[in-house]
Design an enzyme around this catalytic site. Structure first.
Site, PDB file in Angstrom:
ATOM      1  N   HIS A 130      -4.271  48.996  11.417  1.00 20.72           N
ATOM      2  CA  HIS A 130      -3.248  49.820  12.070  1.00 20.72           C
ATOM      3  C   HIS A 130      -3.853  50.562  13.263  1.00 20.72           C
ATOM      4  CE1 HIS A 130       0.106  52.830  12.235  1.00 20.72           C
ATOM      5  NE2 HIS A 130      -0.891  53.625  12.612  1.00 20.72           N
ATOM      6  N   GLU A 131      -4.998  51.182  13.053  1.00 25.12           N
ATOM      7  CA  GLU A 131      -5.628  51.945  14.130  1.00 25.12           C
ATOM      8  C   GLU A 131      -6.077  51.036  15.269  1.00 25.12           C
ATOM      9  OE1 GLU A 131      -5.242  54.991  14.234  1.00 25.12           O
ATOM     10  OE2 GLU A 131      -4.577  55.234  12.168  1.00 25.12           O
ATOM     11  N   HIS A 134      -3.322  50.231  17.563  1.00 29.79           N
ATOM     12  CA  HIS A 134      -3.141  51.275  18.580  1.00 29.79           C
ATOM     13  C   HIS A 134      -4.078  51.037  19.758  1.00 29.79           C
ATOM     14  CE1 HIS A 134      -0.219  53.802  16.689  1.00 29.79           C
ATOM     15  NE2 HIS A 134      -0.974  54.141  15.665  1.00 29.79           N
ATOM     16  N   GLU A 203       4.202  53.923  15.947  1.00 31.39           N
ATOM     17  CA  GLU A 203       3.727  53.782  14.570  1.00 31.39           C
ATOM     18  C   GLU A 203       4.285  52.510  13.935  1.00 31.39           C
ATOM     19  OE1 GLU A 203       1.369  55.502  13.060  1.00 31.39           O
ATOM     20  OE2 GLU A 203       1.165  56.575  14.956  1.00 31.39           O
TER      21      GLU A 203
END
EC number: 3.4.24.-
Length: 286
Positions: A130-131, A134, A203
């Site tokens: 997930h990070e 980003h 997100e």
């Protein structure tokens, strides 16, 4: 798109400073505010990541002292076609994580000790994916600058209060004082709106990116479920509202009441999990 958002945030920051500077100090105040805004934009671009990492006492680690964590980040970075970011651990028992930096070549991912203790290896991989999503989408620069900008807006609110007080004391600028007081009241709301504008949709986007990167959306789904349950019992001790939008979940816990939900910086965890379930079904049907 993220480059446009970053430039937009920088321009907004400059205009806010010039506007308040003009009300507080006239033409001279505008010039000073313009120079300060230029300096803050420069600082935000090159040093916002370092400021956020220092704010949370993050400690950089390597494959020597965090072999498992480092290996997961390296593997995911290679699979995503990204340079290896710096890896940090935050000495905090509340489980959470964020990414920062100005571009993929100057990126960092940070996780708390609490996250490493709470999640299993697959769940940690889901969070890190997930990070890194980003990072790949250039969210990290926008998020880091927004954190600095939120702090700057808080400072501007204090300047506005000072301007209102000084104007009313002179009894010659009552109109300006009233305007400055209004500015002081709405600026914290403006900071929250800015965080909301860049946080909610990204997100969902990063969740989807993580699901596709790992091929296992259930890993992140399970991690989010654990993180939410734990965060409602233990919030981060030194969390800052200005940087709350950077974390994978709200460091102050999930917001339940209707009014606060309108101003939340994160989508509800239940909505995120529902989206991950949909992605999981799509992957199975391929």
């Amino acid at each position: 798109m993220e480059i446009f958002k970053t430039c937009f945030l920088m321009v907004v920051l400059m205009l806010l400073f010039v506007f308040v500077g003009g009300y507080v100090g006239g033409q001279q105040g505008m010039i000073i505010a313009f120079l300060v805004a230029l300096g803050m934009n420069f600082f935000s671009y090159f040093f916002s990541d370092k400021l956020v990492l220092k704010r949370y006492n993050a400690v950089e680690v390597s494959k020597k002292n965090a072999k498992g964590l480092y290996a997961i980040v390296r593997r995911l970075s290679q699979n995503a076609g990204l340079p290896m970011p710096k890896v940090y651990i935050i000495p905090e028992r509340a489980p959470n994580a964020f990414a920062t930096g100005r571009n993929p070549s100057h990126a960092a991912v940070a996780v708390t000790e609490g996250l490493l203790n709470l999640l299993n290896e697959n769940e940690i991989e889901g969070v890190l994916a997930h990070e890194l999503s980003h990072v790949r989408h250039y969210d990290i620069l926008t998020g880091s600058i927004a954190a600095v900008m939120a702090g700057a807006i808080a400072m501007l609110a204090n300047f506005a209060k000072f301007g209102a007080a000084s104007g009313s004391n002179r009894n010659t600028q009552k109109g300006n004082a009233a305007i400055m007081l209004i500015i002081a009241l709405i600026m914290p709301l403006a900071a929250t709106i800015i965080q909301m504008a860049i946080s909610r949709e990204r997100e969902y986007k990063a969740d989807k990116g993580a699901a596709l990167l790992t091929g296992h959306p259930e890993w992140l789904e399970s991690a989010l479920n654990k993180l939410e349950n734990y965060s409602n019992s233990y919030t981060m001790q030194n969390a800052s509202p200005q940087s709350a939008h950077m974390f994978i979940i709200n460091p102050f816990g999930d917001i339940k009441n209707t009014l606060s939900t309108l101003f939340r910086t994160h989508p509800s965890t239940s909505d995120r999990i529902a989206e991950l379930k949909k992605i999981g079904m799509q992957l199975k049907n391929r």
